[in-house]
Scaffold this motif. Structure first.
Motif, PDB file in Angstrom:
ATOM      1  N   MET A   1       0.806  -1.217   0.000  1.00 26.30           N
ATOM      2  CA  MET A   1       0.000   0.000   0.000  1.00 26.30           C
ATOM      3  C   MET A   1       0.842   1.272   0.000  1.00 26.30           C
ATOM      4  N   THR A   2       2.173   1.155  -0.132  1.00 22.05           N
ATOM      5  CA  THR A   2       3.011   2.355  -0.054  1.00 22.05           C
ATOM      6  C   THR A   2       2.627   3.368  -1.121  1.00 22.05           C
ATOM      7  N   GLY A   3       2.419   2.901  -2.377  1.00 23.98           N
ATOM      8  CA  GLY A   3       2.045   3.835  -3.442  1.00 23.98           C
ATOM      9  C   GLY A   3       0.733   4.517  -3.150  1.00 23.98           C
ATOM     10  N   GLY A   4      -0.233   3.764  -2.601  1.00 25.07           N
ATOM     11  CA  GLY A   4      -1.514   4.348  -2.259  1.00 25.07           C
ATOM     12  C   GLY A   4      -1.385   5.403  -1.181  1.00 25.07           C
ATOM     13  N   ARG A   5      -0.509   5.129  -0.187  1.00 28.02           N
ATOM     14  CA  ARG A   5      -0.328   6.092   0.893  1.00 28.02           C
ATOM     15  C   ARG A   5       0.277   7.386   0.368  1.00 28.02           C
ATOM     16  N   LEU A   6       1.238   7.263  -0.524  1.00 31.21           N
ATOM     17  CA  LEU A   6       1.858   8.459  -1.097  1.00 31.21           C
ATOM     18  C   LEU A   6       0.825   9.273  -1.869  1.00 31.21           C
ATOM     19  N   ARG A   7      -0.008   8.565  -2.603  1.00 26.56           N
ATOM     20  CA  ARG A   7      -0.991   9.241  -3.428  1.00 26.56           C
ATOM     21  C   ARG A   7      -2.048   9.933  -2.575  1.00 26.56           C
ATOM     22  N   VAL A   8      -2.515   9.259  -1.547  1.00 30.06           N
ATOM     23  CA  VAL A   8      -3.528   9.854  -0.675  1.00 30.06           C
ATOM     24  C   VAL A   8      -2.954  11.022   0.093  1.00 30.06           C
ATOM     25  N   ALA A   9      -1.712  10.891   0.562  1.00 31.57           N
ATOM     26  CA  ALA A   9      -1.092  11.986   1.293  1.00 31.57           C
ATOM     27  C   ALA A   9      -0.953  13.213   0.400  1.00 31.57           C
ATOM     28  N   ALA A  10      -0.571  12.990  -0.858  1.00 32.82           N
ATOM     29  CA  ALA A  10      -0.453  14.118  -1.783  1.00 32.82           C
ATOM     30  C   ALA A  10      -1.814  14.758  -2.028  1.00 32.82           C
ATOM     31  N   LEU A  11      -2.855  13.926  -2.045  1.00 31.93           N
ATOM     32  CA  LEU A  11      -4.206  14.426  -2.249  1.00 31.93           C
ATOM     33  C   LEU A  11      -4.645  15.313  -1.089  1.00 31.93           C
ATOM     34  N   THR A 133      -7.602  15.951  13.533  1.00 37.71           N
ATOM     35  CA  THR A 133      -6.645  16.484  12.568  1.00 37.71           C
ATOM     36  C   THR A 133      -5.912  15.360  11.848  1.00 37.71           C
ATOM     37  N   SER A 134      -5.528  15.643  10.615  1.00 37.18           N
ATOM     38  CA  SER A 134      -4.653  14.765   9.852  1.00 37.18           C
ATOM     39  C   SER A 134      -3.299  15.442   9.795  1.00 37.18           C
ATOM     40  N   VAL A 135      -2.268  14.770  10.335  1.00 31.15           N
ATOM     41  CA  VAL A 135      -0.959  15.401  10.474  1.00 31.15           C
ATOM     42  C   VAL A 135       0.122  14.530   9.831  1.00 31.15           C
ATOM     43  N   HIS A 136       1.337  15.020   9.881  1.00 29.42           N
ATOM     44  CA  HIS A 136       2.502  14.354   9.310  1.00 29.42           C
ATOM     45  C   HIS A 136       2.638  12.944   9.879  1.00 29.42           C
ATOM     46  N   GLY A 137       2.940  11.983   9.011  1.00 30.18           N
ATOM     47  CA  GLY A 137       3.014  10.587   9.448  1.00 30.18           C
ATOM     48  C   GLY A 137       4.015  10.333  10.556  1.00 30.18           C
ATOM     49  N   SER A 138       5.053  11.170  10.662  1.00 30.53           N
ATOM     50  CA  SER A 138       6.073  10.968  11.688  1.00 30.53           C
ATOM     51  C   SER A 138       5.523  11.149  13.100  1.00 30.53           C
ATOM     52  N   VAL A 139       4.399  11.864  13.247  1.00 36.38           N
ATOM     53  CA  VAL A 139       3.805  12.072  14.573  1.00 36.38           C
ATOM     54  C   VAL A 139       3.382  10.743  15.180  1.00 36.38           C
ATOM     55  N   CYS A 140       2.973   9.795  14.333  1.00 37.75           N
ATOM     56  CA  CYS A 140       2.579   8.465  14.794  1.00 37.75           C
ATOM     57  C   CYS A 140       3.711   7.450  14.653  1.00 37.75           C
ATOM     58  N   GLY A 141       4.922   7.934  14.408  1.00 36.56           N
ATOM     59  CA  GLY A 141       6.052   7.027  14.284  1.00 36.56           C
ATOM     60  C   GLY A 141       6.238   6.456  12.907  1.00 36.56           C
ATOM     61  N   GLY A 142       5.502   6.964  11.919  1.00 32.27           N
ATOM     62  CA  GLY A 142       5.644   6.474  10.562  1.00 32.27           C
ATOM     63  C   GLY A 142       6.467   7.435   9.718  1.00 32.27           C
ATOM     64  N   VAL A 143       6.355   7.280   8.391  1.00 31.90           N
ATOM     65  CA  VAL A 143       7.046   8.191   7.485  1.00 31.90           C
ATOM     66  C   VAL A 143       6.101   9.325   7.135  1.00 31.90           C
ATOM     67  N   GLY A 144       6.684  10.401   6.560  1.00 31.05           N
ATOM     68  CA  GLY A 144       5.888  11.588   6.306  1.00 31.05           C
ATOM     69  C   GLY A 144       4.715  11.378   5.384  1.00 31.05           C
ATOM     70  N   ALA A 145       4.856  10.485   4.399  1.00 30.82           N
ATOM     71  CA  ALA A 145       3.788  10.272   3.431  1.00 30.82           C
ATOM     72  C   ALA A 145       2.591   9.546   4.036  1.00 30.82           C
ATOM     73  N   GLU A 146       2.808   8.886   5.170  1.00 28.21           N
ATOM     74  CA  GLU A 146       1.695   8.189   5.819  1.00 28.21           C
ATOM     75  C   GLU A 146       0.798   9.197   6.525  1.00 28.21           C
ATOM     76  N   ILE A 147      -0.367   8.738   6.917  1.00 28.43           N
ATOM     77  CA  ILE A 147      -1.345   9.622   7.545  1.00 28.43           C
ATOM     78  C   ILE A 147      -1.502   9.256   9.012  1.00 28.43           C
ATOM     79  N   ARG A 166      -2.500   5.626  13.556  1.00 33.52           N
ATOM     80  CA  ARG A 166      -2.023   5.607  12.181  1.00 33.52           C
ATOM     81  C   ARG A 166      -3.092   4.999  11.292  1.00 33.52           C
ATOM     82  N   TRP A 167      -3.168   5.469  10.084  1.00 28.42           N
ATOM     83  CA  TRP A 167      -4.102   4.865   9.146  1.00 28.42           C
ATOM     84  C   TRP A 167      -3.681   3.433   8.847  1.00 28.42           C
ATOM     85  N   THR A 168      -4.689   2.591   8.687  1.00 33.39           N
ATOM     86  CA  THR A 168      -4.448   1.194   8.328  1.00 33.39           C
ATOM     87  C   THR A 168      -4.617   1.027   6.817  1.00 33.39           C
TER      88      THR A 168
END
Length: 447
Positions: A1-11, A133-147, A166-168
């Motif tokens: 799902m990495t590509g999907g996460r990047l796409r949704v984050a950009a959206l 709020t939807s914030v930077h993925g790093s707040v939940c310990g993930g990468v920035g592109a995650e939600i 974190r979003w599943t």
């Protein structure tokens, strides 16, 4: 799902594109604290020499998030931009800047200012509301592109995190499905420019733009070209008698913009004005399309309009110019009937402007001739300036065929008819046609 996460984050990044269910208040209803924030952003932009572009309806939203029963206000800073800095001033990978003015005993004060990808007011429990709020993925310990989703609750002094997750994969899949089935794409302009007619009836125009029914160029009876816009109902218009300013911006040769002034024609919905030379350069330039902005208050504030296609514009406008020039030359010949040509050049005394220009307002200069004197009339500026009117003796005249060389002026005048000439100084310019003293603008007149 990495590509999907990047796409949704950009959206999620451009916060202005996210519809909020809360009622948006108009500027007339803003409290003074909200208005002060807005005015401060405008003043800062103007001080930088930029144009202040704003979506007033999206800038401030009244809500209640401090749980005291009094209105709070959420400010979307990215609903404004300054042309000197653009959207990047407020938005980044963590979203766009959001401010919250919370209610208190002394009025509204800022209690939140940070980047968010999205937000909404939610019920935390039976008595309290919070800010999801939807914030930077790093707040939940993930990468920035995650939600990462955080629900914040105001306790009267600070924000507390009531919930965080974190979003599943299921969340990303649901967002992808929602994206696939949802909303119509933003309106785009793709119509080609068309040319039609002849002489004074010629026109170059484009239609089907999201903000106006048609935008056309037509020959002006006194010479030159007029722009006319037929607005659609959704386009904000200025008060009666005031000009609508439309900024056209291209990028093919570096960022360049020019402003067109349009005034409503008496008894018509159309807005018209003499075509600005800078706007014409953009319309026939190398860009495939132009970005548009409009102002109804003389340039104090601007709002974005939709992109305008330039497909076919160069050919259409060049054809129009040929028709306008021919019509203006013919008109000059008719108006000069009964007037005698003056030696030694053998042309009718008066002023000569480019056939594509208006007698009342040449873009650069009018040439003056009275049989004894010659003048380069550039707008009546101060002596020594580039728009000084220079009038002096004609001096020696050397004839060569249908042309005359004027040594003192370092120019050659080719006589096309008693009311049409063509100058050669460094390059041969377009033909000029005669204008009477009553037609020429006051600033260009010889004394």
């Amino acid at each position: 799902m990495t590509g999907g996460r990047l796409r949704v984050a950009a959206l999620l990044l451009p916060l202005l594109a996210m519809a909020q269910s809360q009622a948006a208040a108009r500027a007339a209803e803003w409290p003074r604290e909200v208005q002060a924030v807005y005015d401060g952003l405008k003043q800062e932009c103007r001080a930088e020499g930029g144009k202040f572009v704003a979506d007033r309806a999206a800038f401030a939203t009244q809500t209640e998030v401090t749980n005291d029963g009094k209105p709070d206000w959420i400010i979307a800073y990215a609903a404004t931009r300054c042309t000197t800095s653009g959207y990047s001033a407020w938005c980044g990978t963590a979203g766009c800047v959001i401010g919250i003015l919370g209610s208190g005993p002394a009025g509204l004060r800022e209690i939140f200012n940070d980047n968010l990808r999205d937000w909404k007011v939610v019920a935390v429990d039976a008595k309290r509301k919070g800010l999801e709020t939807s914030v930077h993925g790093s707040v939940c310990g993930g990468v920035g592109a995650e939600i990462c989703m955080q629900t914040l609750v105001w306790n009267g002094k600070k924000w507390a995190v009531a919930k965080q997750r974190r979003w599943t994969d299921a969340d990303y899949a649901a967002a992808e499905n929602g994206e696939a089935g949802g909303g119509a794409p933003p309106p785009m302009h793709a119509a080609r420019w068309q040319f039609g007619g002849s002489g004074m009836g010629a026109i170059a125009a484009t239609t089907d733009h999201p903000d106006f029914v048609a935008l056309g160029l037509r020959c002006q009876p006194g010479g030159g070209v007029y722009m006319t816009m037929m607005p659609k109902p959704g386009l904000a218009l200025p008060a009666a008698g005031q000009a609508l300013l439309v900024d056209f911006k291209g990028s093919a040769n570096g960022d360049y913009d020019a402003v067109q002034s349009l005034v409503q024609e008496p008894g018509k919905p159309d807005l018209s004005g003499p075509l600005d030379p800078g706007v014409e350069q953009l319309l026939v330039g190398a860009d495939t399309g132009l970005e548009l902005m409009a102002s109804t208050d003389g340039g104090d504030e601007w709002r974005d309009l939709n992109y305008m296609s330039l497909a076919g514009s160069t050919a259409a406008i060049r054809s129009l110019r040929q028709q306008c020039a021919g019509a203006a030359g013919a008109s000059a010949g008719q108006q000069s009937v009964g007037k005698k040509a003056a030696p030694p050049l053998g042309i009718v005394p008066g002023y000569y402007v480019l056939e594509s220009e208006s007698c009342a307002a040449p873009s650069f200069e009018a040439v003056y001739y009275d049989g004894r004197r010659l003048g380069l009339m550039r707008g009546g500026g101060a002596p020594g300036s580039e728009n000084e009117n220079i009038v002096g003796p004609l001096g020696p005249v050397e004839k060569s065929g249908k042309a005359f060389f004027l040594p003192e002026w370092e120019m050659e005048v080719k006589i096309l008819s008693p009311t049409r000439i063509q100058l050669t100084i460094q390059d041969t310019e377009a033909p000029r046609r005669w204008c009477s003293d009553s037609q020429i603008g006051a600033k260009w007149k010889a004394r």
